[in-house]
Each structure stands twice: as C-alpha cells, then as structure tokens.
Write a protein that holds these residues in place. Structure first.
Motif, PDB file in Angstrom:
ATOM      1  N   ARG A 233       3.703 -14.873   6.314  1.00 29.32           N
ATOM      2  CA  ARG A 233       3.424 -14.495   7.873  1.00 29.32           C
ATOM      3  C   ARG A 233       4.104 -13.544   8.755  1.00 29.32           C
ATOM      4  O   ARG A 233       3.779 -12.915   9.699  1.00 29.32           O
ATOM      5  CB  ARG A 233       3.275 -15.858   8.647  1.00 29.32           C
ATOM      6  CG  ARG A 233       2.067 -16.687   8.142  1.00 29.32           C
ATOM      7  CD  ARG A 233       2.013 -17.830   9.075  1.00 29.32           C
ATOM      8  NE  ARG A 233       0.866 -19.207   8.522  1.00 29.32           N
ATOM      9  CZ  ARG A 233      -0.448 -18.872   8.580  1.00 29.32           C
ATOM     10  NH1 ARG A 233      -0.746 -17.918   9.391  1.00 29.32           N
ATOM     11  NH2 ARG A 233      -1.185 -19.985   8.256  1.00 29.32           N
ATOM     12  N   SER A 234       5.299 -13.172   7.909  1.00 25.48           N
ATOM     13  CA  SER A 234       6.291 -12.187   8.502  1.00 25.48           C
ATOM     14  C   SER A 234       5.670 -10.834   8.322  1.00 25.48           C
ATOM     15  O   SER A 234       4.935 -10.449   7.314  1.00 25.48           O
ATOM     16  CB  SER A 234       7.571 -12.415   8.049  1.00 25.48           C
ATOM     17  OG  SER A 234       7.523 -12.179   6.787  1.00 25.48           O
ATOM     18  N   TYR A 235       6.032  -9.918   9.048  1.00 24.66           N
ATOM     19  CA  TYR A 235       5.464  -8.753   9.133  1.00 24.66           C
ATOM     20  C   TYR A 235       6.846  -7.539   8.846  1.00 24.66           C
ATOM     21  O   TYR A 235       7.737  -7.656   9.827  1.00 24.66           O
ATOM     22  CB  TYR A 235       4.597  -8.071  10.297  1.00 24.66           C
ATOM     23  CG  TYR A 235       4.353  -7.014   9.945  1.00 24.66           C
ATOM     24  CD1 TYR A 235       2.749  -6.450   9.256  1.00 24.66           C
ATOM     25  CD2 TYR A 235       4.592  -5.709  10.579  1.00 24.66           C
ATOM     26  CE1 TYR A 235       2.335  -5.095   9.232  1.00 24.66           C
ATOM     27  CE2 TYR A 235       4.042  -4.322  10.087  1.00 24.66           C
ATOM     28  CZ  TYR A 235       2.918  -4.191   9.482  1.00 24.66           C
ATOM     29  OH  TYR A 235       2.229  -2.926   9.293  1.00 24.66           O
ATOM     30  N   TYR A 236       6.915  -6.778   8.094  1.00 28.17           N
ATOM     31  CA  TYR A 236       8.035  -5.808   7.903  1.00 28.17           C
ATOM     32  C   TYR A 236       7.594  -4.225   8.202  1.00 28.17           C
ATOM     33  O   TYR A 236       6.758  -3.868   7.490  1.00 28.17           O
ATOM     34  CB  TYR A 236       8.711  -5.890   6.590  1.00 28.17           C
ATOM     35  CG  TYR A 236       9.928  -5.046   6.431  1.00 28.17           C
ATOM     36  CD1 TYR A 236      11.248  -5.332   6.742  1.00 28.17           C
ATOM     37  CD2 TYR A 236       9.865  -3.667   5.634  1.00 28.17           C
ATOM     38  CE1 TYR A 236      12.441  -4.639   6.701  1.00 28.17           C
ATOM     39  CE2 TYR A 236      11.169  -3.047   5.578  1.00 28.17           C
ATOM     40  CZ  TYR A 236      12.073  -3.348   5.853  1.00 28.17           C
ATOM     41  OH  TYR A 236      13.249  -2.747   5.853  1.00 28.17           O
ATOM     42  N   TYR A 237       8.262  -3.659   9.413  1.00 28.35           N
ATOM     43  CA  TYR A 237       7.666  -2.495   9.804  1.00 28.35           C
ATOM     44  C   TYR A 237       8.741  -1.238   8.723  1.00 28.35           C
ATOM     45  O   TYR A 237       9.587  -0.664   9.334  1.00 28.35           O
ATOM     46  CB  TYR A 237       8.045  -2.177  10.995  1.00 28.35           C
ATOM     47  CG  TYR A 237       7.148  -3.107  11.924  1.00 28.35           C
ATOM     48  CD1 TYR A 237       6.046  -2.663  12.385  1.00 28.35           C
ATOM     49  CD2 TYR A 237       7.437  -4.288  12.338  1.00 28.35           C
ATOM     50  CE1 TYR A 237       5.216  -3.318  13.158  1.00 28.35           C
ATOM     51  CE2 TYR A 237       7.000  -5.293  13.271  1.00 28.35           C
ATOM     52  CZ  TYR A 237       5.653  -4.713  13.626  1.00 28.35           C
ATOM     53  OH  TYR A 237       4.835  -5.697  14.310  1.00 28.35           O
ATOM     54  N   GLY A 238       8.266  -1.237   7.542  1.00 27.00           N
ATOM     55  CA  GLY A 238       8.899  -0.355   6.566  1.00 27.00           C
ATOM     56  C   GLY A 238       8.364   1.050   6.556  1.00 27.00           C
ATOM     57  O   GLY A 238       6.680   1.098   6.848  1.00 27.00           O
ATOM     58  N   ASP A 239       9.028   1.737   5.797  1.00 25.78           N
ATOM     59  CA  ASP A 239       8.288   3.104   5.674  1.00 25.78           C
ATOM     60  C   ASP A 239       7.528   3.143   4.015  1.00 25.78           C
ATOM     61  O   ASP A 239       8.190   3.025   3.075  1.00 25.78           O
ATOM     62  CB  ASP A 239       9.389   4.010   5.325  1.00 25.78           C
ATOM     63  CG  ASP A 239       8.836   5.667   4.925  1.00 25.78           C
ATOM     64  OD1 ASP A 239       7.793   5.644   4.154  1.00 25.78           O
ATOM     65  OD2 ASP A 239       9.737   6.574   5.191  1.00 25.78           O
ATOM     66  N   TYR A 240       6.307   2.796   4.093  1.00 27.51           N
ATOM     67  CA  TYR A 240       5.630   2.429   2.822  1.00 27.51           C
ATOM     68  C   TYR A 240       5.880   3.325   1.549  1.00 27.51           C
ATOM     69  O   TYR A 240       6.562   2.761   0.579  1.00 27.51           O
ATOM     70  CB  TYR A 240       4.239   2.285   2.854  1.00 27.51           C
ATOM     71  CG  TYR A 240       3.228   2.088   1.937  1.00 27.51           C
ATOM     72  CD1 TYR A 240       3.159   0.788   1.207  1.00 27.51           C
ATOM     73  CD2 TYR A 240       2.656   3.226   1.046  1.00 27.51           C
ATOM     74  CE1 TYR A 240       2.599   0.715  -0.090  1.00 27.51           C
ATOM     75  CE2 TYR A 240       2.184   2.949   0.030  1.00 27.51           C
ATOM     76  CZ  TYR A 240       1.897   1.723  -0.510  1.00 27.51           C
ATOM     77  OH  TYR A 240       1.231   1.394  -1.570  1.00 27.51           O
ATOM     78  N   PRO A 241       5.884   4.530   1.754  1.00 21.64           N
ATOM     79  CA  PRO A 241       6.028   5.579   0.543  1.00 21.64           C
ATOM     80  C   PRO A 241       7.293   5.689  -0.015  1.00 21.64           C
ATOM     81  O   PRO A 241       7.556   5.285  -1.088  1.00 21.64           O
ATOM     82  CB  PRO A 241       5.835   6.845   1.154  1.00 21.64           C
ATOM     83  CG  PRO A 241       4.741   6.542   2.299  1.00 21.64           C
ATOM     84  CD  PRO A 241       5.329   5.390   3.082  1.00 21.64           C
TER      85      PRO A 241
END
Length: 294
Positions: free
Chosen positions: A35-43
C-alpha cells in the motif's frame, strides 16, 4: 519455498490469454499487499535494476524492484507495471539456485501473493479439467490427433534424426543467447522425446550442453524437467479452456511420453486423471481404429 516455475508460467499464461483478468489476479493482489507509494524516477530505477541484473547483484535488484513496483503500482501505465514484474520474475527464476534471492523477505512475499492468486484463478477458471475436456470432446477432431497409449513406438532413424535436428537448432540458438527459459524447455523436450533412443542425432551435443550447465548448477536437470512439466500442464489447461481438443491431446501425449516413469514430476496426478479420461472417451466412441497411436 514457492514454486517459481509455477508462478512464472501462470503469469505468462494469464498475461497472454486473459487480458480481462490481469487486474483481478495480478495487479489487485499486489496493490492489497503493497500500500505504500514511492515517488521515484521510473526510467532511472528501471535502468538501475537492469544494470544490477547484468552484474548479478541479487539483493540490489530486489531492493530496486521494490521501489520500482511502488512507483508504478498505482499509475495508469499497466504495460510498464507488467514489464517490471515480468523482468523481475524471470530474474528470480534464473537466480533461484543462488544464495540470497530466495531468502529475501520482499521476494518471498511477492511469490506467496502470486501463488495464492494464481491458485485461486486455476480453481475458478480451470476447475476439473477432465470434466471440461469431456464437454469439449469432439470425436472427429480427436480422430485426427496423435496420442501415446503405451509409450514410444518404433520410428525410422531418419524421422527421429529430423526431429532431433529441429529441436537442437532451437536449443543451440537459446544456448548461444543464454536464454535459459527456452533452453530448459527444449532440453526437456529433447531428453523426454528421445529417452529410448540413445543413438539419435545430436545426442552427444545435447549431453555436452547439459553437462556444461550442470557443472555450475547441479540441480539444473531436475529444474529443467519440472519447468517443462509446468509449462506443458499450463498449455494443456489453456487448450482445454479454449476448446482446442487437438492441442490438448498433443500436450497430454507429450507429457506422457516425456515423463513415463517419473512419478515425482509436477502435476503427475492431474495428468494421470486426464490420460485415463481421454482413453475412456476414445473407448466410448470406439475411436481406437481412427486415432493415430504412437
């Protein structure tokens, strides 16, 4: 320890054949777990995961995958999410025999989540395959099929060598490109198909490939057989579900021939039930004279 081959083959079949069920059986179960969300740089994360895969840094790959999954899980880009999961699952399968990866808490949770979900899908979508096969049974279609009743019959040397050469070419290409998934599949087919023919063409070359791989992975041969059994079973199940009796019968025949005396192989009980059901239907419709028996 979860059956990684079962998870991978179930995942492939679900993505390939059941696009309407992908959210229910792949995406939703992991959304409930993570359920947690990580605001990362996908590429950047995906590039880092692929780079660490090449270096076989298993723990790093697992840690990056967690961040990638949490980055992509609630976005609308479903293909990107499936690409991440697919890449990671295949990496787990090729690394399962090495230290580290199967002891990772995150990996085990993912495999448990998918195993539970795919078992649920199997029970609902496939049910009792012998009963489903009887429902799709078509005497005329079955009469065009080739099945094994008592194992391998005598083929001419030229026929066997032609089959062996075709398989070996596929195997060689997979070996050169280090595609272990396809290589295991073709090696398993070759070993099962020609188990009673030690003088078949390319036997020495195939044995050399197996010996080379087994030198660094002692349980490779066992994994190879289990992987083939799982893949055949999944193909048969999908054939029955889609109503393709000829393809189902070919799959059953291949399984029977390949694993004649191996009672420990995955899905052996289910295949024995299917084989018995198939022969009962042949007898019921008096098809023994029309079906090509090998």
């Amino acid at each position: 320890m979860y059956d990684i081959d079962y998870v991978v083959e179930s995942y492939k079949n679900l993505v390939k054949n059941n696009s309407r069920e992908i959210f229910k059986y792949i995406i939703l179960p992991i959304q409930k777990k993570y359920r947690s969300y990580y605001y990362g740089d996908y590429p950047a994360l995906y590039s880092a995961m692929e780079e660490n895969k090449k270096k076989d840094k298993r723990i790093a790959v697992a840690n990056i995958f967690q961040k990638l999954l949490e980055t992509a899980l609630y976005r609308k880009d479903k293909p990107a999410l499936l690409k991440i999961i697919s890449s990671f699952l295949f990496f787990i399968r090729t690394s399962a025999h090495k230290p580290g990866i199967m002891n990772n808490e995150y990996v085990m949770l993912l495999l448990k989540t998918f195993t539970d979900s795919f078992r649920e899908y199997d029970e609902l979508a496939l049910g009792n395959m012998d009963e489903q096969m009887e429902k799709i049974f078509n005497p005329d279609e079955l009469a065009k099929s080739r099945i094994s009743r008592k194992g391998l019959s005598h083929f001419s040397k030229s026929q066997l060598d032609a089959e062996a050469e075709e398989l070996y070419k596929k195997m060689e290409a997979s070996y050169v490109t280090k595609n272990q998934d396809k290589l295991s599949y073709y090696l398993g087919l070759f070993s099962g198909r020609f188990c009673n023919y030690p003088d078949v063409k390319f036997r020495n070359e195939v044995d050399a490939i197996i010996e080379d791989i087994t030198s660094s992975d002692p349980v490779f041969y066992t994994k190879m057989k289990h992987r083939l059994a799982t893949r055949l079973y999944m193909d048969i199940a999908q054939s029955i579900k889609s109503g393709d009796i000829k393809k189902a019968v070919r799959g059953i025949s291949t399984y029977i021939i390949t694993f004649q005396s191996d009672v420990s192989i995955p899905y052996r009980r289910e295949m024995d039930i299917l084989e018995e059901s198939l022969y009962k239907m042949i007898a019921k419709y008096n098809l023994w004279e029309r079906v090509k028996i090998t």
